[in-house]
Design a protein around this motif. Structure first.
Motif, PDB file in Angstrom:
ATOM      1  N   PRO A  51      -8.017 -26.131 -10.689  1.00 33.85           N
ATOM      2  CA  PRO A  51      -7.546 -25.242 -11.763  1.00 33.85           C
ATOM      3  C   PRO A  51      -7.265 -23.835 -11.233  1.00 33.85           C
ATOM      4  N   VAL A  52      -6.399 -23.125 -11.941  1.00 34.40           N
ATOM      5  CA  VAL A  52      -6.127 -21.732 -11.598  1.00 34.40           C
ATOM      6  C   VAL A  52      -7.420 -20.936 -11.729  1.00 34.40           C
ATOM      7  N   THR A  53      -7.739 -20.170 -10.677  1.00 37.57           N
ATOM      8  CA  THR A  53      -8.966 -19.366 -10.657  1.00 37.57           C
ATOM      9  C   THR A  53      -8.597 -17.968 -10.178  1.00 37.57           C
ATOM     10  N   PRO A  54      -8.248 -17.064 -11.101  1.00 36.97           N
ATOM     11  CA  PRO A  54      -7.671 -15.782 -10.694  1.00 36.97           C
ATOM     12  C   PRO A  54      -8.709 -14.797 -10.190  1.00 36.97           C
ATOM     13  N   PRO A  55      -8.284 -13.880  -9.324  1.00 39.53           N
ATOM     14  CA  PRO A  55      -9.143 -12.749  -8.949  1.00 39.53           C
ATOM     15  C   PRO A  55      -9.201 -11.765 -10.107  1.00 39.53           C
ATOM     16  N   ASP A  56     -10.054 -10.774  -9.965  1.00 37.44           N
ATOM     17  CA  ASP A  56     -10.180  -9.739 -10.994  1.00 37.44           C
ATOM     18  C   ASP A  56      -9.136  -8.632 -10.830  1.00 37.44           C
ATOM     19  N   ALA A  57      -8.622  -8.501  -9.608  1.00 38.82           N
ATOM     20  CA  ALA A  57      -7.576  -7.509  -9.348  1.00 38.82           C
ATOM     21  C   ALA A  57      -6.839  -7.926  -8.085  1.00 38.82           C
ATOM     22  N   VAL A  58      -5.610  -7.434  -7.972  1.00 38.21           N
ATOM     23  CA  VAL A  58      -4.773  -7.709  -6.797  1.00 38.21           C
ATOM     24  C   VAL A  58      -4.339  -6.380  -6.199  1.00 38.21           C
ATOM     25  N   VAL A  59      -4.505  -6.258  -4.884  1.00 34.41           N
ATOM     26  CA  VAL A  59      -4.091  -5.049  -4.185  1.00 34.41           C
ATOM     27  C   VAL A  59      -2.997  -5.414  -3.197  1.00 34.41           C
ATOM     28  N   PHE A  60      -1.851  -4.748  -3.295  1.00 41.16           N
ATOM     29  CA  PHE A  60      -0.728  -4.995  -2.398  1.00 41.16           C
ATOM     30  C   PHE A  60      -0.785  -3.977  -1.261  1.00 41.16           C
ATOM     31  N   CYS A  61      -1.162  -4.448  -0.081  1.00 42.29           N
ATOM     32  CA  CYS A  61      -1.309  -3.557   1.073  1.00 42.29           C
ATOM     33  C   CYS A  61      -0.037  -3.544   1.913  1.00 42.29           C
ATOM     34  N   GLU A  62       0.165  -2.424   2.618  1.00 42.63           N
ATOM     35  CA  GLU A  62       1.381  -2.263   3.415  1.00 42.63           C
ATOM     36  C   GLU A  62       1.092  -1.849   4.850  1.00 42.63           C
ATOM     37  N   SER A  63      -0.172  -1.883   5.264  1.00 43.18           N
ATOM     38  CA  SER A  63      -0.516  -1.550   6.653  1.00 43.18           C
ATOM     39  C   SER A  63      -1.910  -2.058   6.959  1.00 43.18           C
ATOM     40  N   SER A  64      -2.224  -2.121   8.250  1.00 45.98           N
ATOM     41  CA  SER A  64      -3.579  -2.504   8.669  1.00 45.98           C
ATOM     42  C   SER A  64      -4.600  -1.522   8.133  1.00 45.98           C
ATOM     43  N   GLU A  65      -4.243  -0.240   8.127  1.00 46.51           N
ATOM     44  CA  GLU A  65      -5.178   0.782   7.669  1.00 46.51           C
ATOM     45  C   GLU A  65      -5.500   0.600   6.186  1.00 46.51           C
ATOM     46  N   LEU A  90      -2.783 -25.793   0.350  1.00 51.60           N
ATOM     47  CA  LEU A  90      -2.950 -27.050  -0.374  1.00 51.60           C
ATOM     48  C   LEU A  90      -4.401 -27.430  -0.654  1.00 51.60           C
ATOM     49  N   GLU A  91      -5.359 -26.665  -0.197  1.00 49.44           N
ATOM     50  CA  GLU A  91      -6.752 -27.078  -0.329  1.00 49.44           C
ATOM     51  C   GLU A  91      -7.626 -26.060  -1.061  1.00 49.44           C
ATOM     52  N   GLY A  92      -7.008 -25.218  -1.885  1.00 50.59           N
ATOM     53  CA  GLY A  92      -7.792 -24.268  -2.669  1.00 50.59           C
ATOM     54  C   GLY A  92      -8.206 -23.025  -1.924  1.00 50.59           C
ATOM     55  N   HIS A  93      -7.529 -22.724  -0.813  1.00 52.92           N
ATOM     56  CA  HIS A  93      -7.918 -21.573   0.007  1.00 52.92           C
ATOM     57  C   HIS A  93      -7.879 -20.244  -0.750  1.00 52.92           C
ATOM     58  N   LEU A  94      -6.946 -20.128  -1.687  1.00 51.74           N
ATOM     59  CA  LEU A  94      -6.677 -18.823  -2.306  1.00 51.74           C
ATOM     60  C   LEU A  94      -7.457 -18.581  -3.585  1.00 51.74           C
ATOM     61  N   LEU A  95      -8.169 -19.580  -4.062  1.00 51.11           N
ATOM     62  CA  LEU A  95      -8.791 -19.461  -5.369  1.00 51.11           C
ATOM     63  C   LEU A  95      -9.985 -18.511  -5.332  1.00 51.11           C
ATOM     64  N   ALA A  96     -10.045 -17.644  -6.304  1.00 56.18           N
ATOM     65  CA  ALA A  96     -11.106 -16.621  -6.362  1.00 56.18           C
ATOM     66  C   ALA A  96     -12.312 -17.219  -7.083  1.00 56.18           C
ATOM     67  N   VAL A  97     -13.002 -18.126  -6.420  1.00 59.43           N
ATOM     68  CA  VAL A  97     -14.070 -18.882  -7.075  1.00 59.43           C
ATOM     69  C   VAL A  97     -15.269 -18.008  -7.435  1.00 59.43           C
ATOM     70  N   GLN A  98     -15.366 -16.831  -6.821  1.00 59.51           N
ATOM     71  CA  GLN A  98     -16.427 -15.894  -7.190  1.00 59.51           C
ATOM     72  C   GLN A  98     -15.843 -14.576  -7.701  1.00 59.51           C
ATOM     73  N   GLY A  99     -14.577 -14.625  -8.131  1.00 54.66           N
ATOM     74  CA  GLY A  99     -13.923 -13.412  -8.598  1.00 54.66           C
ATOM     75  C   GLY A  99     -13.573 -12.492  -7.436  1.00 54.66           C
ATOM     76  N   GLY A 100     -13.444 -11.204  -7.740  1.00 56.75           N
ATOM     77  CA  GLY A 100     -13.201 -10.223  -6.695  1.00 56.75           C
ATOM     78  C   GLY A 100     -11.748  -9.826  -6.568  1.00 56.75           C
ATOM     79  N   LEU A 101     -11.372  -9.436  -5.342  1.00 62.93           N
ATOM     80  CA  LEU A 101     -10.067  -8.866  -5.057  1.00 62.93           C
ATOM     81  C   LEU A 101      -9.211  -9.831  -4.253  1.00 62.93           C
ATOM     82  N   SER A 102      -7.941  -9.917  -4.594  1.00 63.72           N
ATOM     83  CA  SER A 102      -6.959 -10.592  -3.762  1.00 63.72           C
ATOM     84  C   SER A 102      -6.193  -9.518  -3.002  1.00 63.72           C
TER      85      SER A 102
END
Length: 469
Positions: A51-65, A90-102
């Motif tokens: 099932p879809v398991t969303p993070p609590d927030a998403v941050v779009f980064c543009e550098s290593s720093e 394909l194996e659920g790698h991205l799912l925020a199973v404990q919440g948090g930040l993407s």
């Protein structure tokens, strides 16, 4: 021991993001820090059956720093952090199973350096494989099908259709820039083709699925464009004959570049989606690279092997347009299969075995699938012993899902018993944690945990993946 109880991982405790954390992110990133539901839902799904398991927030980064800033902030607040590229795993790698930040690195899209003389390129993690090849007069061969990001491909140790000749991401990543779980930016490897200096940290991170660090830059191997390329299709009376043709081809040392299996169900699906008009029978889709004479010799050898095993209708695709049409259809097989059965989800698994055992495991898995009554199809990079079986189950049908998972479990156990692996290229994610324990053993898992503790002492990087907490 069975695989992780499917969907149980999403029941891990979640707590709201601290307001001080959100305030700091919004101050630094402005609109590039999003808590919008649509954005969070996008980052809480992949191509797995979970099932879809969303993070609590998403941050779009543009550098290593910027990535390092987010990791350090997450560490201060003990907040989980999940790297995100294109969402094609394909194996659920991205799912925020404990919440948090993407942490979305899809805006890290610069090709930093191309060294044609050394056959290397240095790129940011969000560069996709199609983007990279479009900017080259050379060739980056790792092709998992989806237009995945180079960072995501390295994180899951992707391979794909060219792996039989050119290897996987493990062989084709030379150096990395990675942000560890403490927020430290480290660089591993060099542009040299080999090194005997210290631990191989680059390959430690390749395949770590975002649990050891967030990759931000990668140096990869390139290859000259082949002088001649030819593709061919050949149809067989059954899947076993196609697989045995592959085995003999590899055992004879034919340097075939691609060797893909499609069973009759997959051929039927791509015919209907792409209008290819292929004969609806098990099929090998092959490609040969080299000099014109070498390509012809390779193809004639394989044609002779196939004929002895019942292969028929050996057809050529010499023009770039026809080759692209065939490979595009192959890459769309995943979605084409589901379109044949509207309202279904795909429970897809992959294994990889020593090439000599490939026919045995494929035949047993086909028999199991046929007996179940579920729709299914098989595709595989069979040239290196890797194949995929997709079971199509009605959305929300718990009984069908359980049947598919039971067959997947039997298939994976066959592979491990044959001294193969629970995953040739999909990775472990949520789906195969139990199988990894069987494959690696208690000692292997303990070593992995020790590495995880050293690089991510707070346990914030993609928690709940690869092995249980």
């Amino acid at each position: 021991m069975s695989a992780v109880p499917h969907d149980a991982a999403t029941e891990a405790p979640r707590r709201p993001l601290p307001e001080t954390l959100l305030a700091a992110l919004r101050t630094r990133f402005g609109e590039r820090c999003s808590t919008a539901e649509a954005v969070r839902l996008q980052h809480g799904r992949d191509e797995s059956p979970f099932p879809v398991t969303p993070p609590d927030a998403v941050v779009f980064c543009e550098s290593s720093e910027e990535v390092a800033f987010v990791v350090r902030l997450a560490g201060e607040h003990r907040v989980p952090l999940i790297p995100y590229g294109t969402g094609s795993s394909l194996e659920g790698h991205l799912l925020a199973v404990q919440g948090g930040l993407s942490v979305d690195v899809s805006r890290l899209t610069r090709v930093l350096r191309i060294d044609a003389d050394d056959l290397t390129a240095t790129v940011e993690a969000g560069v996709t494989r199609e983007q990279l090849n479009a900017e080259l007069g050379l060739f980056f061969p790792v092709d998992p099908g989806a237009n995945a990001s180079i960072g995501g491909m390295a994180a899951t140790r992707a391979s794909g259709t060219n792996a039989v000749r050119y290897g996987t991401m493990r062989e084709n990543v030379l150096a990395l820039t990675v942000v560890t779980g403490t927020g430290e930016v480290v660089r591993t490897g060099t542009r040299a083709r080999k090194s005997a200096a210290g631990y191989d940290l680059t390959r430690l991170f390749v395949g770590s699925e975002g649990t050891l660090g967030v990759m931000t830059e990668l140096t990869v191997r390139l290859y000259p464009l082949p002088e001649a390329v030819s593709a061919a299709v050949c149809h067989f009376p059954d899947v076993a004959s196609a697989v045995r043709t592959t085995i003999q081809t590899i055992q004879l040392g034919v340097p075939i570049a691609r060797c893909e299996l499609l069973d009759v169900n997959a051929v039927r699906a791509v015919n209907r989606q792409s209008g290819l008009g292929l004969r609806e029978a098990p099929m090998l889709l092959m490609e040969f690279h080299g000099s014109p004479a070498g390509v012809q010799e390779q193809a004639e050898t394989v044609q002779a092997i196939a004929a002895e095993l019942g292969g028929e209708d050996f057809e050529w695709a010499d023009t770039p347009e026809e080759r692209s049409r065939l490979w595009a259809a192959r890459h769309r097989a995943y979605f084409a299969g589901m379109q044949q059965h509207p309202g279904t989800r795909s429970v897809t698994t992959d294994t990889c075995v020593p090439i000599s055992r490939l026919a045995e495991i494929v035949e047993a898995s086909v028999a199991d699938a046929e007996a179940s009554g579920l729709p299914y199809y098989i595709v595989g990079h069979v040239g290196d012993g890797n194949f995929h079986l997709a079971y199509l189950v009605r959305e929300g049908d718990a009984a069908q899902r359980a049947t598919a998972e039971a067959m997947s479990e039997r298939m994976v156990r066959r592979a491990i018993a044959m001294e193969g692996t629970c995953s040739g290229e999909h990775g472990v994610g949520l789906h195969k944690m139990g199988f990894l324990e069987e494959e690696a053993g208690a000692g292997g898992i303990a070593l992995m945990r020790a590495v995880k503790q050293a690089l991510d002492p707070l346990g914030i990087l993609n928690p709940g993946k690869i092995f249980r907490a």
